[in-house]
Design a protein around this motif. Structure first.
Motif, PDB file in Angstrom:
ATOM      1  N   ILE A 346       0.830  -1.214   0.000  1.00 65.29           N
ATOM      2  CA  ILE A 346       0.000   0.000   0.000  1.00 65.29           C
ATOM      3  C   ILE A 346       0.857   1.254   0.000  1.00 65.29           C
ATOM      4  O   ILE A 346       0.424   2.309  -0.436  1.00 65.29           O
ATOM      5  N   LEU A 347       2.120   1.164   0.492  1.00 61.60           N
ATOM      6  CA  LEU A 347       3.056   2.282   0.401  1.00 61.60           C
ATOM      7  C   LEU A 347       3.844   2.176  -0.907  1.00 61.60           C
ATOM      8  O   LEU A 347       3.886   1.127  -1.544  1.00 61.60           O
ATOM      9  N   ASP A 348       4.503   3.271  -1.294  1.00 57.55           N
ATOM     10  CA  ASP A 348       5.297   3.257  -2.522  1.00 57.55           C
ATOM     11  C   ASP A 348       6.361   2.167  -2.481  1.00 57.55           C
ATOM     12  O   ASP A 348       6.636   1.505  -3.483  1.00 57.55           O
ATOM     13  N   GLY A 349       6.986   1.982  -1.319  1.00 59.14           N
ATOM     14  CA  GLY A 349       8.009   0.944  -1.187  1.00 59.14           C
ATOM     15  C   GLY A 349       7.451  -0.442  -1.423  1.00 59.14           C
ATOM     16  O   GLY A 349       8.131  -1.314  -1.991  1.00 59.14           O
ATOM     17  N   GLY A 350       6.201  -0.674  -0.996  1.00 63.60           N
ATOM     18  CA  GLY A 350       5.559  -1.961  -1.229  1.00 63.60           C
ATOM     19  C   GLY A 350       5.339  -2.223  -2.705  1.00 63.60           C
ATOM     20  O   GLY A 350       5.533  -3.350  -3.189  1.00 63.60           O
ATOM     21  N   HIS A 351       4.944  -1.184  -3.441  1.00 62.28           N
ATOM     22  CA  HIS A 351       4.751  -1.339  -4.886  1.00 62.28           C
ATOM     23  C   HIS A 351       6.081  -1.625  -5.581  1.00 62.28           C
ATOM     24  O   HIS A 351       6.137  -2.416  -6.535  1.00 62.28           O
ATOM     25  N   LEU A 352       7.147  -0.994  -5.110  1.00 59.03           N
ATOM     26  CA  LEU A 352       8.463  -1.257  -5.698  1.00 59.03           C
ATOM     27  C   LEU A 352       8.873  -2.706  -5.464  1.00 59.03           C
ATOM     28  O   LEU A 352       9.509  -3.330  -6.332  1.00 59.03           O
ATOM     29  N   VAL A 353       8.506  -3.246  -4.302  1.00 56.51           N
ATOM     30  CA  VAL A 353       8.779  -4.661  -4.029  1.00 56.51           C
ATOM     31  C   VAL A 353       7.997  -5.545  -4.999  1.00 56.51           C
ATOM     32  O   VAL A 353       8.536  -6.526  -5.533  1.00 56.51           O
ATOM     33  N   PHE A 354       6.733  -5.206  -5.243  1.00 56.68           N
ATOM     34  CA  PHE A 354       5.922  -5.955  -6.209  1.00 56.68           C
ATOM     35  C   PHE A 354       6.607  -5.972  -7.585  1.00 56.68           C
ATOM     36  O   PHE A 354       6.699  -7.023  -8.240  1.00 56.68           O
ATOM     37  N   PHE A 355       7.061  -4.793  -8.016  1.00 55.47           N
ATOM     38  CA  PHE A 355       7.695  -4.703  -9.335  1.00 55.47           C
ATOM     39  C   PHE A 355       8.969  -5.548  -9.394  1.00 55.47           C
ATOM     40  O   PHE A 355       9.255  -6.192 -10.402  1.00 55.47           O
ATOM     41  N   ALA A 356       9.730  -5.522  -8.297  1.00 60.98           N
ATOM     42  CA  ALA A 356      10.962  -6.315  -8.250  1.00 60.98           C
ATOM     43  C   ALA A 356      10.643  -7.808  -8.319  1.00 60.98           C
ATOM     44  O   ALA A 356      11.304  -8.568  -9.044  1.00 60.98           O
TER      45      ALA A 356
END
Length: 381
Positions: A346-356
């Motif tokens: 839900i945070l920007d960092g979480g989305h970056l983890v999804f993309f990784a």
């Protein structure tokens, strides 16, 4: 009447500070999305009831009643906190489906983008999607640099502020200001005096002077000071007083302060902004680690605050002057950027983890993302 004025000032200053942080953060998402060729449906500052809005090309810009957040909604988006309300992949791919945009807001440009997959966020590369998400925190870091640049350029560099990279030991034991009616003034200390010894202990830096005075516990001290006229011996008894801008905290003092302001030029101010923002980011990360450590007692979770704390703190800093407000905004920008980069769904960092993870293992299902984001929301709450 005074209480009403104070309430209005707190509300106005707090709202302005929050809106500035939100606009900067969301503008980062917005401008990089545009740069990557993604159509932007809506740019919202605030949440809840829409106070005003206007249309430009495919984008609706709006200001809402609750200044506790904002979002950028993009064409062909996924359920994603950076874009406001969640919609399904299928709904977003269906030009006739409801995508959270009023019918009157669908301009010819937006209608064309809904039909053209090349403008969809979902169709962009992982690197482009990651850049769009990372841009929000990045712009908060940049805004922090700007705030500290303005602070140091117009008000000077505070040598006693550790986040500038200056060692506290570098501040000499020379008195700059003597408080009116303080023990130091009554004893005869003057501006420009250099303290060389306290009760037989040699001192050369201001941090040594402050340490000895603090640890005196109010016992009489024998100071040796020197100036252009020579050397003099003085007896001073420290007083226990509340520290300025540290409500509820007291320490033994004698009413003197050093010269801690250093004038800098444009390049020096820029260097200070970058150095301060980097050091503040590292300090924030370290504080979070200590806060999550059950065996760490140095940092208390009582120091965590939400929008109400921000409103009050912004007003208090504004009362002390523009320099304190600039410093506070720098702190808030760093805090917002670091917190948004935490690897929490839900945070920007979480989305970056999804993309990784998608880059390593392939597409993650929509259902898995929704479950993860629900869990992330629980963590945030």
């Amino acid at each position: 009447m005074e209480s009403i004025f104070n309430f209005v000032s707190i509300l106005a200053i707090g709202t302005a500070v929050l809106c500035a942080l939100i606009i900067v953060h969301e503008f980062g998402h917005f401008i990089v999305a545009k740069w990557c060729g993604v159509g932007v449906v809506k740019f919202s500052v605030g949440l809840g009831k829409v106070l005003c809005k206007w249309q430009r090309a495919e984008t609706t810009y709006q200001v809402c009643a609750i200044p506790f957040g904002g979002y950028v909604r993009m064409v062909g988006d996924m359920p994603d906190s950076i874009t406001g309300e969640s919609v399904t992949d299928d709904a977003v791919r269906d030009p006739s489906a409801e995508i959270g945009v009023a019918e009157e807001d669908i301009s010819p440009e937006l209608a064309a983008m809904l039909d053209d997959k090349s403008y969809w966020f979902l169709e962009k590369t992982l690197w482009q999607k990651a850049a769009i998400v990372f841009a929000g925190p990045l712009f908060n870091f940049i805004f922090s640099v700007v705030c500290i640049f303005c602070l140091t350029f117009f008000y000077g560099k505070r040598l006693d502020h550790g986040l500038y990279g200056e060692a506290p030991e570098s501040i000499p034991s020379v008195v700059s200001v003597v408080g009116e009616g303080s023990p130091a003034e009554l004893a005869g200390i003057e501006s420009g005096d250099r303290i060389t010894s306290i009760s037989g202990q040699t001192v050369s830096s201001w941090i040594e002077v402050a340490k000895v005075i603090k640890e005196s516990q109010g016992a009489e001290l024998q100071l040796v000071v020197e100036n252009d006229s020579g050397e003099k011996n003085l007896n001073i008894t420290p007083q226990l007083k509340e520290l300025p801008y540290a409500e509820g905290k007291k320490s033994f003092v004698i009413g003197i302060s050093p010269q801690t302001i250093k004038e800098v030029g444009v390049l020096g101010a820029l260097e200070s902004g970058v150095t301060w923002t980097y050091n503040a980011s590292m300090a924030t990360c370290l504080g979070l680690i200590k806060m999550l450590n059950p065996f760490e007692e140095e940092v208390s979770t009582d120091e965590i605050g939400g929008p109400i704390m921000i409103f009050n703190a912004a007003a208090q800093h504004a009362k002390r002057g523009p320099d304190y407000l600039l410093l506070f905004m720098g702190i808030l920008n760093v805090s917002l950027a670091v917190l948004n980069l935490l690897p929490i769904p839900i945070l920007d960092g979480g989305h970056l983890v999804f993309f990784a993870l998608e880059g390593l293992f392939g597409q993650i299902s929509l259902r898995s993302k929704e479950i993860a984001q629900s869990f992330g929301l629980l963590i945030i709450l």
